[in-house]
Write a protein that holds these residues in place. Sequence first.
Motif, PDB file in Angstrom:
ATOM      1  N   ALA A 147       5.995   6.346   8.643  1.00 34.69           N
ATOM      2  CA  ALA A 147       4.761   7.008   8.217  1.00 34.69           C
ATOM      3  C   ALA A 147       3.618   6.016   8.005  1.00 34.69           C
ATOM      4  CB  ALA A 147       5.016   7.797   6.939  1.00 34.69           C
ATOM      5  N   LYS A 148       3.880   4.911   7.316  1.00 36.48           N
ATOM      6  CA  LYS A 148       2.814   3.950   7.037  1.00 36.48           C
ATOM      7  C   LYS A 148       2.322   3.275   8.315  1.00 36.48           C
ATOM      8  CE  LYS A 148       4.154   2.981   2.252  1.00 36.48           C
ATOM      9  NZ  LYS A 148       4.670   1.956   1.317  1.00 36.48           N
ATOM     10  N   SER A 149       3.250   2.908   9.192  1.00 37.76           N
ATOM     11  CA  SER A 149       2.845   2.283  10.452  1.00 37.76           C
ATOM     12  C   SER A 149       2.037   3.256  11.296  1.00 37.76           C
ATOM     13  CB  SER A 149       4.078   1.810  11.228  1.00 37.76           C
ATOM     14  OG  SER A 149       4.728   0.759  10.546  1.00 37.76           O
ATOM     15  N   PHE A 150       2.433   4.521  11.278  1.00 39.85           N
ATOM     16  CA  PHE A 150       1.738   5.537  12.058  1.00 39.85           C
ATOM     17  C   PHE A 150       0.286   5.679  11.602  1.00 39.85           C
ATOM     18  CE2 PHE A 150       0.696  10.009  13.043  1.00 39.85           C
ATOM     19  CZ  PHE A 150       1.015  10.043  14.391  1.00 39.85           C
ATOM     20  N   LEU A 151       0.071   5.783  10.310  1.00 40.31           N
ATOM     21  CA  LEU A 151      -1.291   5.939   9.799  1.00 40.31           C
ATOM     22  C   LEU A 151      -2.096   4.655   9.973  1.00 40.31           C
ATOM     23  CD1 LEU A 151      -0.702   8.034   6.558  1.00 40.31           C
ATOM     24  CD2 LEU A 151      -1.291   8.824   8.863  1.00 40.31           C
ATOM     25  N   THR A 152      -1.433   3.506   9.832  1.00 38.66           N
ATOM     26  CA  THR A 152      -2.135   2.242  10.073  1.00 38.66           C
ATOM     27  C   THR A 152      -2.607   2.160  11.517  1.00 38.66           C
ATOM     28  OG1 THR A 152      -0.842   1.107   8.374  1.00 38.66           O
ATOM     29  CG2 THR A 152      -1.915  -0.272  10.021  1.00 38.66           C
ATOM     30  N   ALA A 153      -1.772   2.632  12.442  1.00 41.36           N
ATOM     31  CA  ALA A 153      -2.162   2.621  13.855  1.00 41.36           C
ATOM     32  C   ALA A 153      -3.362   3.529  14.096  1.00 41.36           C
ATOM     33  CB  ALA A 153      -0.985   3.044  14.729  1.00 41.36           C
ATOM     34  N   ARG A 154      -3.420   4.663  13.417  1.00 44.57           N
ATOM     35  CA  ARG A 154      -4.585   5.545  13.571  1.00 44.57           C
ATOM     36  C   ARG A 154      -5.837   4.874  13.001  1.00 44.57           C
ATOM     37  NH1 ARG A 154      -4.395   7.237  17.452  1.00 44.57           N
ATOM     38  NH2 ARG A 154      -6.277   8.418  17.005  1.00 44.57           N
ATOM     39  N   LEU A 155      -5.698   4.208  11.876  1.00 44.43           N
ATOM     40  CA  LEU A 155      -6.837   3.492  11.303  1.00 44.43           C
ATOM     41  C   LEU A 155      -7.311   2.396  12.260  1.00 44.43           C
ATOM     42  CD1 LEU A 155      -7.158   2.389   7.598  1.00 44.43           C
ATOM     43  CD2 LEU A 155      -7.900   0.886   9.427  1.00 44.43           C
ATOM     44  N   MET A 156      -6.363   1.660  12.833  1.00 48.53           N
ATOM     45  CA  MET A 156      -6.711   0.610  13.782  1.00 48.53           C
ATOM     46  C   MET A 156      -7.440   1.186  14.986  1.00 48.53           C
ATOM     47  SD  MET A 156      -4.173  -1.772  16.100  1.00 48.53           S
ATOM     48  CE  MET A 156      -3.603  -0.273  16.936  1.00 48.53           C
ATOM     49  N   THR A 178       0.821  -1.194   0.000  1.00 47.62           N
ATOM     50  CA  THR A 178       0.000   0.000   0.000  1.00 47.62           C
ATOM     51  C   THR A 178       0.862   1.255   0.000  1.00 47.62           C
ATOM     52  OG1 THR A 178      -1.706  -1.177   1.243  1.00 47.62           O
ATOM     53  CG2 THR A 178      -1.821   1.221   1.234  1.00 47.62           C
ATOM     54  N   ASP A 179       0.514   2.235  -0.855  1.00 49.37           N
ATOM     55  CA  ASP A 179       1.256   3.489  -0.840  1.00 49.37           C
ATOM     56  C   ASP A 179       0.583   4.463   0.130  1.00 49.37           C
ATOM     57  OD1 ASP A 179      -0.971   4.502  -2.211  1.00 49.37           O
ATOM     58  OD2 ASP A 179      -0.005   4.364  -4.159  1.00 49.37           O
ATOM     59  N   LEU A 180       1.282   5.540   0.448  1.00 50.70           N
ATOM     60  CA  LEU A 180       0.765   6.477   1.443  1.00 50.70           C
ATOM     61  C   LEU A 180      -0.563   7.115   1.027  1.00 50.70           C
ATOM     62  CD1 LEU A 180       3.952   8.236   2.860  1.00 50.70           C
ATOM     63  CD2 LEU A 180       2.208   7.023   4.163  1.00 50.70           C
ATOM     64  N   PRO A 181      -0.716   7.575  -0.220  1.00 44.29           N
ATOM     65  CA  PRO A 181      -2.012   8.162  -0.590  1.00 44.29           C
ATOM     66  C   PRO A 181      -3.181   7.189  -0.403  1.00 44.29           C
ATOM     67  CG  PRO A 181      -0.350   8.783  -2.187  1.00 44.29           C
ATOM     68  CD  PRO A 181       0.284   7.750  -1.304  1.00 44.29           C
ATOM     69  N   SER A 182      -2.973   5.908  -0.727  1.00 42.77           N
ATOM     70  CA  SER A 182      -4.038   4.923  -0.542  1.00 42.77           C
ATOM     71  C   SER A 182      -4.347   4.720   0.941  1.00 42.77           C
ATOM     72  CB  SER A 182      -3.636   3.585  -1.167  1.00 42.77           C
ATOM     73  OG  SER A 182      -3.489   3.707  -2.567  1.00 42.77           O
ATOM     74  N   LEU A 183      -3.307   4.751   1.760  1.00 43.20           N
ATOM     75  CA  LEU A 183      -3.504   4.583   3.192  1.00 43.20           C
ATOM     76  C   LEU A 183      -4.248   5.772   3.783  1.00 43.20           C
ATOM     77  CD1 LEU A 183      -3.052   2.801   5.612  1.00 43.20           C
ATOM     78  CD2 LEU A 183      -0.706   3.625   5.760  1.00 43.20           C
ATOM     79  N   VAL A 184      -3.920   6.973   3.325  1.00 50.32           N
ATOM     80  CA  VAL A 184      -4.646   8.160   3.773  1.00 50.32           C
ATOM     81  C   VAL A 184      -6.116   8.059   3.363  1.00 50.32           C
ATOM     82  CG1 VAL A 184      -4.864  10.663   3.518  1.00 50.32           C
ATOM     83  CG2 VAL A 184      -2.599   9.633   3.771  1.00 50.32           C
ATOM     84  N   ALA A 185      -6.363   7.608   2.147  1.00 47.31           N
ATOM     85  CA  ALA A 185      -7.746   7.448   1.680  1.00 47.31           C
ATOM     86  C   ALA A 185      -8.499   6.427   2.521  1.00 47.31           C
ATOM     87  CB  ALA A 185      -7.755   7.042   0.212  1.00 47.31           C
TER      88      ALA A 185
END
Length: 261
Positions: free
Chosen positions: A126-135, A2-9
Amino acid sequence: MTDLPSLVADLRSEHESLDSVVADLPAEGWTRPTASPGWSVADQIGHLTYFDGTATLAITAPDRFQASFEQLLGAGDQVDELTLFRSLGPDGLLEKWRENRAGLLDAAGRLEDAQRIPWYGPSMGAKSFLTARLMECWAHGTDVVDAVGGHRPATGRLRHIAQLGYITRGWTYANRSEEMPAGEVRVELEGPDGGTWAFGPDDAPATVRGPAEHFCLVVTQRRHLDDTDLVVEGDIALDWMAKAQAYAGSPTEGPAPRGAR
């Protein structure tokens, strides 16, 4: 990957999914107790509001984040008053949550892959950080959905949480100051779209198999293993599933089986 823009979406979509559950709740719905002792539905949203705000600071103003961290550490038994926005009514809280998560998404949109973000423990990629927020949104959203009898369908966004749950096996033990049992665990999950999500070596001596949503509920400590359709084989997998904790913070115990409550 997954790229960052997709993770933000995906994070935006997870926010919106929970928003759809609470947006039209009557005042009584916001006061309903949740599985977190002493926390109402409003408290769950307040918690997300506070940490979406500090997550924005962690990305955009690390010095201010550190100051907020120190304030949190010094709050003592006033932590809930600091972090749950209990002075706001439902409308004000909903507005504040939407404001804070919009700020987070705006800041997240400017992250770079190699960037590291300070947090409550080691810094995070960055990716782990946003994944943690999603979780966090999904897990606390589960508490809300359970409390109000809402509906939030399982989606492919669960893959982020499942992968985080798998890679934090070691963290589960380190957080408890325990040595992780030797050996690999293979995780094979049925995604909501019917596909299979697999983590770990094919020849691992222990396995966890079943619905992806159920695995995510266990690693975020929202369900006891006995209340899921997961099939767990091997002592090291059973031990992990009894302790799994995919989020930061002090070690906590998951819920008891529902039949034992």
